[in-house]
Design a protein around this motif. Structure first.
Motif, PDB file in Angstrom:
ATOM      1  N   LEU A 350       0.836  -1.194   0.000  1.00 15.14           N
ATOM      2  CA  LEU A 350       0.000   0.000   0.000  1.00 15.14           C
ATOM      3  C   LEU A 350       0.876   1.251   0.000  1.00 15.14           C
ATOM      4  O   LEU A 350       2.008   1.222   0.493  1.00 15.14           O
ATOM      5  N   PRO A 351       0.372   2.349  -0.566  1.00 20.10           N
ATOM      6  CA  PRO A 351       1.083   3.624  -0.404  1.00 20.10           C
ATOM      7  C   PRO A 351       1.106   4.009   1.063  1.00 20.10           C
ATOM      8  O   PRO A 351       0.178   3.688   1.818  1.00 20.10           O
ATOM      9  N   SER A 352       2.118   4.732   1.482  1.00 19.78           N
ATOM     10  CA  SER A 352       2.243   5.068   2.905  1.00 19.78           C
ATOM     11  C   SER A 352       1.229   6.099   3.360  1.00 19.78           C
ATOM     12  O   SER A 352       0.952   6.198   4.558  1.00 19.78           O
ATOM     13  N   THR A 353       0.679   6.884   2.412  1.00 21.91           N
ATOM     14  CA  THR A 353      -0.254   7.936   2.785  1.00 21.91           C
ATOM     15  C   THR A 353      -1.498   7.922   1.913  1.00 21.91           C
ATOM     16  O   THR A 353      -1.534   7.274   0.864  1.00 21.91           O
ATOM     17  N   ALA A 354      -2.515   8.661   2.346  1.00 14.99           N
ATOM     18  CA  ALA A 354      -3.746   8.868   1.580  1.00 14.99           C
ATOM     19  C   ALA A 354      -4.081  10.357   1.598  1.00 14.99           C
ATOM     20  O   ALA A 354      -3.445  11.149   2.318  1.00 14.99           O
ATOM     21  N   ARG A 355      -5.076  10.724   0.801  1.00 24.01           N
ATOM     22  CA  ARG A 355      -5.548  12.116   0.735  1.00 24.01           C
ATOM     23  C   ARG A 355      -4.399  13.092   0.497  1.00 24.01           C
ATOM     24  O   ARG A 355      -4.150  14.007   1.280  1.00 24.01           O
ATOM     25  N   ASN A 356      -3.670  12.817  -0.600  1.00 20.32           N
ATOM     26  CA  ASN A 356      -2.581  13.700  -1.026  1.00 20.32           C
ATOM     27  C   ASN A 356      -1.533  13.908   0.060  1.00 20.32           C
ATOM     28  O   ASN A 356      -0.990  15.016   0.237  1.00 20.32           O
ATOM     29  N   GLY A 357      -1.260  12.834   0.787  1.00 20.35           N
ATOM     30  CA  GLY A 357      -0.205  12.878   1.791  1.00 20.35           C
ATOM     31  C   GLY A 357      -0.619  13.407   3.143  1.00 20.35           C
ATOM     32  O   GLY A 357       0.212  13.503   4.059  1.00 20.35           O
ATOM     33  N   SER A 358      -1.896  13.720   3.325  1.00 22.09           N
ATOM     34  CA  SER A 358      -2.331  14.314   4.592  1.00 22.09           C
ATOM     35  C   SER A 358      -2.616  13.281   5.677  1.00 22.09           C
ATOM     36  O   SER A 358      -2.706  13.629   6.853  1.00 22.09           O
ATOM     37  N   LEU A 359      -2.779  12.019   5.307  1.00 23.00           N
ATOM     38  CA  LEU A 359      -3.067  10.946   6.264  1.00 23.00           C
ATOM     39  C   LEU A 359      -2.097   9.791   6.074  1.00 23.00           C
ATOM     40  O   LEU A 359      -1.808   9.387   4.936  1.00 23.00           O
ATOM     41  N   SER A 360      -1.620   9.249   7.177  1.00 18.27           N
ATOM     42  CA  SER A 360      -0.800   8.039   7.111  1.00 18.27           C
ATOM     43  C   SER A 360      -1.707   6.817   7.063  1.00 18.27           C
ATOM     44  O   SER A 360      -2.707   6.749   7.776  1.00 18.27           O
ATOM     45  N   ARG A 361      -1.345   5.858   6.209  1.00 19.10           N
ATOM     46  CA  ARG A 361      -2.117   4.609   6.150  1.00 19.10           C
ATOM     47  C   ARG A 361      -1.542   3.556   7.091  1.00 19.10           C
ATOM     48  O   ARG A 361      -2.150   2.512   7.300  1.00 19.10           O
ATOM     49  N   LEU A 362      -0.372   3.808   7.635  1.00 21.04           N
ATOM     50  CA  LEU A 362       0.160   3.026   8.744  1.00 21.04           C
ATOM     51  C   LEU A 362      -0.131   3.823  10.007  1.00 21.04           C
ATOM     52  O   LEU A 362       0.258   4.990  10.127  1.00 21.04           O
ATOM     53  N   VAL A 363      -0.853   3.218  10.963  1.00 18.49           N
ATOM     54  CA  VAL A 363      -1.385   3.960  12.104  1.00 18.49           C
ATOM     55  C   VAL A 363      -1.147   3.190  13.399  1.00 18.49           C
ATOM     56  O   VAL A 363      -1.058   1.953  13.393  1.00 18.49           O
ATOM     57  N   PRO A 364      -1.029   3.900  14.531  1.00 17.88           N
ATOM     58  CA  PRO A 364      -0.854   3.202  15.811  1.00 17.88           C
ATOM     59  C   PRO A 364      -1.981   2.224  16.101  1.00 17.88           C
ATOM     60  O   PRO A 364      -1.746   1.097  16.542  1.00 17.88           O
ATOM     61  N   THR A 365      -3.229   2.663  15.880  1.00 13.78           N
ATOM     62  CA  THR A 365      -4.397   1.781  16.020  1.00 13.78           C
ATOM     63  C   THR A 365      -5.332   2.039  14.855  1.00 13.78           C
ATOM     64  O   THR A 365      -5.408   3.160  14.341  1.00 13.78           O
ATOM     65  N   LEU A 366      -6.063   1.020  14.450  1.00 10.62           N
ATOM     66  CA  LEU A 366      -7.014   1.181  13.359  1.00 10.62           C
ATOM     67  C   LEU A 366      -8.089   2.186  13.748  1.00 10.62           C
ATOM     68  O   LEU A 366      -8.426   2.349  14.919  1.00 10.62           O
ATOM     69  N   GLU A 367      -8.635   2.833  12.728  1.00  8.32           N
ATOM     70  CA  GLU A 367      -9.712   3.782  12.957  1.00  8.32           C
ATOM     71  C   GLU A 367     -10.903   3.078  13.601  1.00  8.32           C
ATOM     72  O   GLU A 367     -11.158   1.899  13.343  1.00  8.32           O
ATOM     73  N   ARG A 368     -11.626   3.801  14.431  1.00  4.44           N
ATOM     74  CA  ARG A 368     -12.774   3.223  15.132  1.00  4.44           C
ATOM     75  C   ARG A 368     -13.758   2.604  14.135  1.00  4.44           C
ATOM     76  O   ARG A 368     -14.148   3.233  13.159  1.00  4.44           O
TER      77      ARG A 368
END
Length: 426
Positions: A350-368
């Protein structure tokens, strides 16, 4: 023997209120029949339309059909994603390999199957063409089968054949097939592809999906030898490797000498390649995606994608938080198959970011609300444009370190800080 109708509306007129309908999916979506169904269903109630990913199916997703037709999706697509997240359609999380079993075990009723097939041969045999997936199983158990007979549909080999005598109603129309032309590969996708390719050895048996990242990886493999393909689907990226001899399927145990797939989606060149080509077999997805079958091949390398991965290795691949985006699909089928294969490996890229680099797709915890498709105990390799993290056999603290190392540099410091606070990792 099939009764041919003059119009698509006549062909689907036999559908009644309360029916459970299965629609041929992917690039074989019978849009001509679905357009007719959209009008017909306005006079019906409680019709359920079951499917994988539908293409060009906006006609059956309009608000006017609420109360008349409800989608039951094993994979969300453009036409159904919003309906699911508004509560106007149903999403069924399920491994792709298990869906045919629902039909064959009568756990899911199928009153009608809507399919798109090739013209019949001299024996009356039509072909499901570029998409066998779960549709072959649905046709086995359906109370009636309604077919769009399309002279443009390729005749493919394998489990794709259905005879006119088994079709109840048919409509013949010369309609262009749904195409997915390859797009230009970005710098980020190219780097991910190069990292994936570094993990692929001569003799590997590949599973990959559609899109720029698989194509970018395949573009780096022209120097490999004796590669094989056993995959739920493939697209244009394999054609050059077959042409140059990198893919010859010579080392496979299942389907030796043949590309094994459940469906395909791509350009007209791809559809011309699979047409009447005995070196490509389209098989029932219950067989193709069975981890026990997959594992009989040596050196299985599965390449799949994710929406988000947390620092312990949990993979969310079907939702954005609680909002359904796609489906469970065949990722876990092939992760398991590769795990059990001698010399196998599974890759989540996967790319490391989403939304033109504003969000990381690797995260400490998954989104709720995010759904875990592949557990952290199953994950092998994770690949981004910044490198490769091998997670198998690694502790949580080791995973945190290695995943942060392949995250976008803009997020690494904050992720390390959150890992200390949330996970106690130092």
């Amino acid at each position: 023997m099939a009764k041919f109708s003059e119009t698509a509306a006549d062909a689907i007129a036999a559908i009644e209120s309360g029916e459970h309908i299965w629609s041929h999916s992917m690039a074989a979506t019978p849009t001509v029949l679905l357009d007719a169904l959209a009008d017909h269903a306005l006079g019906l109630t409680d019709v359920t339309l079951m499917q994988l990913h539908l293409e060009h199916a906006d006609a059956v997703a309009v608000p006017a059909l609420d109360g008349h037709l409800r989608h039951r999706c094993f994979f969300a697509g453009k036409a159904t994603r919003e309906l699911i997240n508004q509560g106007r359609a149903d999403y069924v999380p399920m491994f792709l390999s298990e869906i045919p079993k629902l039909f064959r075990r009568a756990e899911q009723r199928v009153d009608t199957a809507l399919i798109q097939v090739s013209s019949p041969d001299q024996h009356g045999n039509c072909s499901l063409g570029i998409s066998v997936e779960a549709t072959a199983a649905a046709c086995e158990v359906a109370g009636k089968i309604i077919a769009h007979v399309n002279p443009n549909m390729p005749r493919t080999h394998g489990d794709s054949f259905i005879n006119l005598k088994d079709i109840d109603h048919a409509f013949m129309d010369d309609t262009p097939l749904i195409l997915h032309e390859p797009r230009e590969i970005s710098v980020t996708e190219r780097r991910i592809g190069e990292n994936i390719a570094s993990l692929i050895d001569d003799g590997d048996c590949l599973q990959m999906g559609i899109g720029a990242i698989p194509d970018a990886a395949l573009a780096c493999l022209e120097e490999r030898r004796d590669l094989g393909v056993h995959t739920k689907m493939f697209s244009d990226g394999v054609l050059k490797l077959i042409d140059c001899g990198a893919i010859n399927n010579s080392r496979k145990k299942i389907g030796r000498g043949k590309v094994v797939t459940g469906f395909t989606m791509g350009s007209q060149k791809l559809y011309d390649f699979v047409n009447d080509n005995p070196e490509v077999v389209f098989l029932d997805i219950e067989f193709v995606n069975n981890p026990v079958v997959i594992a009989k091949n040596r050196q299985v390398t599965s390449i799949n994608s994710a929406i988000q991965i947390d620092l312990s290795g949990q993979v969310c691949a079907d939702s954005m938080g609680a909002k359904i985006y796609s489906g469970v699909g065949g990722q876990v089928d092939f992760v398991l198959g590769a795990t059990f294969s001698e010399g196998g490996k599974s890759i989540i890229a996967l790319p490391s970011t989403a939304r033109n680099g504003s969000l990381s797709r690797l995260v400490p915890t998954l989104e709720r609300g995010a759904g875990v498709v592949t557990t952290r105990a199953h994950v092998d390799y994770v690949v981004t444009e910044f490198g490769i993290a091998e997670l198998r056999g690694r502790s949580i603290s080791e995973r945190v370190r290695d995943l942060i190392a392949i995250a976008h540099p803009d997020f690494q410091e904050s992720m390390a800080r959150e890992a200390r606070d949330l996970l106690g990792v130092r």
